[in-house]
Design a protein around this motif. Structure first.
Motif, PDB file in Angstrom:
ATOM      1  N   ASP A 187      12.505  -6.750 -10.534  1.00 10.27           N
ATOM      2  CA  ASP A 187      11.659  -5.638 -10.278  1.00 10.27           C
ATOM      3  C   ASP A 187       9.998  -5.891 -10.332  1.00 10.27           C
ATOM      4  O   ASP A 187       9.610  -6.040 -11.929  1.00 10.27           O
ATOM      5  N   LYS A 188       9.391  -5.050  -9.502  1.00  9.14           N
ATOM      6  CA  LYS A 188       8.415  -5.411  -9.499  1.00  9.14           C
ATOM      7  C   LYS A 188       7.079  -5.133  -9.899  1.00  9.14           C
ATOM      8  O   LYS A 188       6.400  -5.647 -10.401  1.00  9.14           O
ATOM      9  N   GLU A 189       8.253  -3.992 -10.943  1.00  4.79           N
ATOM     10  CA  GLU A 189       6.857  -2.898 -11.547  1.00  4.79           C
ATOM     11  C   GLU A 189       6.878  -3.546 -13.000  1.00  4.79           C
ATOM     12  O   GLU A 189       6.009  -3.028 -13.649  1.00  4.79           O
ATOM     13  N   ALA A 190       7.517  -4.521 -13.530  1.00  6.04           N
ATOM     14  CA  ALA A 190       7.427  -5.137 -14.719  1.00  6.04           C
ATOM     15  C   ALA A 190       6.284  -5.728 -14.686  1.00  6.04           C
ATOM     16  O   ALA A 190       5.624  -5.633 -15.897  1.00  6.04           O
ATOM     17  N   GLY A 191       6.317  -6.829 -13.133  1.00  5.14           N
ATOM     18  CA  GLY A 191       4.702  -7.256 -13.875  1.00  5.14           C
ATOM     19  C   GLY A 191       3.570  -6.692 -14.063  1.00  5.14           C
ATOM     20  O   GLY A 191       3.251  -7.337 -14.806  1.00  5.14           O
ATOM     21  N   ILE A 192       3.629  -5.884 -12.764  1.00  6.45           N
ATOM     22  CA  ILE A 192       2.821  -5.178 -12.679  1.00  6.45           C
ATOM     23  C   ILE A 192       2.531  -4.671 -14.260  1.00  6.45           C
ATOM     24  O   ILE A 192       1.370  -4.209 -14.979  1.00  6.45           O
ATOM     25  N   GLY A 193       3.733  -3.762 -15.011  1.00  4.42           N
ATOM     26  CA  GLY A 193       3.293  -3.058 -16.469  1.00  4.42           C
ATOM     27  C   GLY A 193       3.031  -3.890 -17.265  1.00  4.42           C
ATOM     28  O   GLY A 193       1.989  -3.330 -18.452  1.00  4.42           O
ATOM     29  N   LEU A 194       3.700  -5.207 -17.140  1.00  4.17           N
ATOM     30  CA  LEU A 194       2.460  -5.662 -18.563  1.00  4.17           C
ATOM     31  C   LEU A 194       1.344  -6.059 -18.396  1.00  4.17           C
ATOM     32  O   LEU A 194       0.369  -6.354 -19.433  1.00  4.17           O
ATOM     33  N   ILE A 195       0.865  -6.150 -16.812  1.00  4.32           N
ATOM     34  CA  ILE A 195      -0.657  -6.564 -16.991  1.00  4.32           C
ATOM     35  C   ILE A 195      -1.503  -5.471 -16.898  1.00  4.32           C
ATOM     36  O   ILE A 195      -2.673  -5.207 -17.451  1.00  4.32           O
ATOM     37  N   LEU A 196      -1.143  -4.747 -16.686  1.00  3.63           N
ATOM     38  CA  LEU A 196      -1.362  -2.787 -17.321  1.00  3.63           C
ATOM     39  C   LEU A 196      -1.285  -2.560 -18.383  1.00  3.63           C
ATOM     40  O   LEU A 196      -2.225  -2.667 -19.310  1.00  3.63           O
ATOM     41  N   SER A 197      -0.367  -3.209 -19.446  1.00  4.31           N
ATOM     42  CA  SER A 197      -0.421  -3.123 -20.713  1.00  4.31           C
ATOM     43  C   SER A 197      -1.552  -4.025 -21.763  1.00  4.31           C
ATOM     44  O   SER A 197      -2.044  -3.411 -22.752  1.00  4.31           O
ATOM     45  N   LYS A 198      -1.251  -5.174 -20.929  1.00  8.25           N
ATOM     46  CA  LYS A 198      -2.534  -6.449 -21.064  1.00  8.25           C
ATOM     47  C   LYS A 198      -4.218  -5.125 -20.797  1.00  8.25           C
ATOM     48  O   LYS A 198      -4.741  -5.559 -22.796  1.00  8.25           O
ATOM     49  N   GLY A 199      -4.333  -4.604 -20.049  1.00 10.05           N
ATOM     50  CA  GLY A 199      -5.873  -4.257 -20.226  1.00 10.05           C
ATOM     51  C   GLY A 199      -6.470  -3.011 -21.006  1.00 10.05           C
ATOM     52  O   GLY A 199      -6.452  -2.157 -21.037  1.00 10.05           O
ATOM     53  N   PHE A 200      -4.908  -2.220 -21.279  1.00 13.35           N
ATOM     54  CA  PHE A 200      -4.843  -1.196 -22.346  1.00 13.35           C
ATOM     55  C   PHE A 200      -5.105  -1.438 -23.755  1.00 13.35           C
ATOM     56  O   PHE A 200      -5.727  -0.848 -24.449  1.00 13.35           O
ATOM     57  N   VAL A 201      -4.654  -2.516 -23.950  1.00 15.18           N
ATOM     58  CA  VAL A 201      -4.131  -3.346 -24.791  1.00 15.18           C
ATOM     59  C   VAL A 201      -6.058  -3.490 -25.769  1.00 15.18           C
ATOM     60  O   VAL A 201      -6.376  -3.135 -26.840  1.00 15.18           O
ATOM     61  N   GLU A 202      -6.277  -4.086 -24.781  1.00 15.52           N
ATOM     62  CA  GLU A 202      -7.572  -4.692 -25.026  1.00 15.52           C
ATOM     63  C   GLU A 202      -9.075  -4.349 -24.587  1.00 15.52           C
ATOM     64  O   GLU A 202      -9.979  -3.696 -25.386  1.00 15.52           O
ATOM     65  N   LYS A 203      -8.622  -2.937 -23.867  1.00 12.49           N
ATOM     66  CA  LYS A 203      -9.147  -2.038 -23.768  1.00 12.49           C
ATOM     67  C   LYS A 203      -9.838  -1.477 -25.363  1.00 12.49           C
ATOM     68  O   LYS A 203     -10.828  -0.268 -25.596  1.00 12.49           O
ATOM     69  N   ASN A 204      -8.686  -1.098 -25.795  1.00 14.93           N
ATOM     70  CA  ASN A 204      -8.322  -0.365 -27.314  1.00 14.93           C
ATOM     71  C   ASN A 204      -8.821  -1.735 -28.469  1.00 14.93           C
ATOM     72  O   ASN A 204      -8.967  -1.147 -29.540  1.00 14.93           O
ATOM     73  N   GLY A 205      -9.446  -2.873 -28.071  1.00 14.34           N
ATOM     74  CA  GLY A 205     -10.024  -3.644 -28.744  1.00 14.34           C
ATOM     75  C   GLY A 205      -8.869  -4.544 -29.625  1.00 14.34           C
ATOM     76  O   GLY A 205      -9.135  -5.013 -30.674  1.00 14.34           O
ATOM     77  N   GLY A 206      -7.706  -4.581 -28.647  1.00 13.88           N
ATOM     78  CA  GLY A 206      -6.451  -5.191 -29.201  1.00 13.88           C
ATOM     79  C   GLY A 206      -6.008  -6.555 -28.238  1.00 13.88           C
ATOM     80  O   GLY A 206      -6.855  -7.188 -27.445  1.00 13.88           O
ATOM     81  N   LYS A 207      -4.911  -7.252 -28.493  1.00 10.94           N
ATOM     82  CA  LYS A 207      -4.889  -8.528 -28.232  1.00 10.94           C
ATOM     83  C   LYS A 207      -3.336  -8.690 -27.670  1.00 10.94           C
ATOM     84  O   LYS A 207      -2.400  -7.035 -29.009  1.00 10.94           O
ATOM     85  N   ILE A 208      -2.875  -9.285 -26.749  1.00  9.51           N
ATOM     86  CA  ILE A 208      -1.312  -9.243 -27.004  1.00  9.51           C
ATOM     87  C   ILE A 208      -0.793 -10.630 -26.948  1.00  9.51           C
ATOM     88  O   ILE A 208      -1.451 -11.144 -26.280  1.00  9.51           O
ATOM     89  N   TRP A 209       0.585 -10.604 -26.526  1.00 11.62           N
ATOM     90  CA  TRP A 209       0.599 -11.898 -26.744  1.00 11.62           C
ATOM     91  C   TRP A 209       2.845 -11.505 -26.897  1.00 11.62           C
ATOM     92  O   TRP A 209       3.307 -11.002 -27.336  1.00 11.62           O
ATOM     93  N   VAL A 210       3.762 -12.836 -26.742  1.00 11.80           N
ATOM     94  CA  VAL A 210       4.601 -12.957 -26.366  1.00 11.80           C
ATOM     95  C   VAL A 210       4.932 -14.489 -26.867  1.00 11.80           C
ATOM     96  O   VAL A 210       5.021 -15.259 -26.801  1.00 11.80           O
ATOM     97  N   GLU A 211       6.873 -13.813 -27.885  1.00 10.00           N
ATOM     98  CA  GLU A 211       7.139 -15.223 -27.830  1.00 10.00           C
ATOM     99  C   GLU A 211       8.647 -14.775 -27.747  1.00 10.00           C
ATOM    100  O   GLU A 211       8.927 -14.027 -28.081  1.00 10.00           O
ATOM    101  N   SER A 212       8.883 -16.529 -26.903  1.00 13.64           N
ATOM    102  CA  SER A 212      10.946 -15.525 -27.202  1.00 13.64           C
ATOM    103  C   SER A 212      11.470 -17.527 -25.920  1.00 13.64           C
ATOM    104  O   SER A 212      10.033 -18.363 -26.720  1.00 13.64           O
TER     105      SER A 212
END
Length: 377
Positions: free
Chosen positions: A334-359
């Motif tokens: 699902d190539k969309e997933a990889g782009i979606g996560l990078i997109l999410s990171k950009g949006f989170v940081e644009k709003n002054g936040g951070k993003i991470w994963v535990e798995s």
């Protein structure tokens, strides 16, 4: 000459007016001032006035931590700096400081203890140089480099992933055009379904690229507002309900009502949609996805937890990196997933936040991201 010294016992070792006028005041790019043993400012150069905006009469007698940020004062950094100067003979640092008007600027600073001929401590001298322009230049260079990576990534997707999708669509359409009259109904229907799916994938991919580019190239669209988090998560749940039901995945909104974040509404919806959509796709049948949030200082930490297949360490380390290999290889199913996560990171940081994963592979994943709890400057 902008120097004045506070009254002190005869023989007190502070920087003299003559020294300031002849040497220090000839260096306007530097702030140089001294403090007594109680860390009260007792001399102040014209460069200090220029950098910090305090006139001599305003600053003499004030605690020297007046120039430190509230965060640094809370951490005890002013006293730690003095302690290090006493231990090592000097203390050096690069740090943000505060002007009279509350604005911040980045400086390189040195603190030296002042001692008399008998070795007795008489006070301290602090020397600072404004590095804001250099700091901004370095940030600009990093931004340019990041933009370059984004541009290369987008071009890679357009030249590889789009080409692959279009090749499939073109080939299928050409085959149908040549063989339509000879094909049976079931085979024709199957190929038309393939065309529909492939076209939809391409459209979704294009939507992701447009949103991704908007992070860097359309900052004027950024419009943070106060958002009720429970309500926003519920809206995304409603939008993804059909997919969740089809995959037999149960969605749980465990966010307490009246928890608010201050963020761009469209960006937050995109973040939630992308993370939840991925969680659904990589969950087991009858799996459970839980969204919850907690307050930490001035931020809200949002967690999206699933009990699905989990992520290997190798993939986890590359999830949020905008590298072309990540986009094309990390999520081959699902190539969309990889782009979606990078997109999410950009949006989170644009709003002054951070993003991470535990798995844990085979035991599910928790994606975390932070957003401001209230409006920031």
């Amino acid at each position: 000459m902008k120097n004045k010294k506070s009254s002190a016992p005869e023989g007190e070792h502070i920087l003299s007016a003559e020294f300031f006028s002849q040497v220090i005041d000839s260096m306007p790019d530097y702030s140089i001032f001294s403090m007594d043993n109680d860390l009260k400012i007792n001399s102040w150069s014209s460069g200090s006035t220029q950098l910090f905006q305090y006139e001599v009469e305003e600053i003499l007698g004030k605690d020297f931590d007046i120039i430190f940020t509230e965060d640094d004062k809370t951490k005890g950094l002013p006293k730690a700096e003095i302690k290090k100067a006493l231990q090592d003979g000097k203390a050096a640092d690069n740090r943000w400081h505060i002007r009279k008007d509350g604005s911040k600027f980045y400086v390189y600073g040195l603190v030296y203890p002042l001692k008399g001929e008998d070795g007795e401590l008489k006070g301290y001298v602090k020397i600072l140089r404004d590095l804001t322009e250099r700091q901004n230049a370095e940030k600009y260079a990093r931004d340019v480099e990041e933009l370059s990576v984004h541009k290369e990534s987008i071009l890679f997707i357009l030249s590889h992933d789009f080409r692959t999708l279009l090749t499939g669509i073109t080939g299928t359409a050409e085959y149908l055009n040549k063989n339509f009259d000879k094909m049976d109904k079931d085979a024709t229907k199957e190929m038309l379904q393939l065309l529909h799916i492939t076209s939809k994938q391409q459209l979704n991919l294009l939507d992701y690229l447009v949103e991704w580019a908007r992070i860097k190239y359309a900052s004027e669209a950024f419009a943070p507002v106060k958002i009720d988090l429970y309500t926003d998560v519920k809206k995304v749940f409603d939008a993804l309900n059909d997919i969740a039901v089809a995959n037999k995945v149960h969605l749980h909104n465990n966010i307490k009502k009246n928890i608010n974040v201050f963020a761009d509404s469209e960006m937050l919806s995109s973040i939630l949609h992308s993370l939840l959509n991925n969680a659904i796709k990589y969950s087991h049948k009858d799996g459970k996805i839980v969204v919850r949030a907690k307050t930490k200082e001035n931020s809200i930490i949002i967690e999206i937890k699933d009990d699905g297949i989990g992520i290997t360490k190798n993939i986890k380390d590359k999830l949020f990196t905008p590298e072309i290999t990540t986009i094309s290889n990390t999520w081959k199913k699902d190539k969309e997933a990889g782009i979606g996560l990078i997109l999410s990171k950009g949006f989170v940081e644009k709003n002054g936040g951070k993003i991470w994963v535990e798995s844990t592979e085979g035991a599910g994943s928790s994606f975390y991201f932070t957003l401001p709890a209230k409006k920031t400057k």
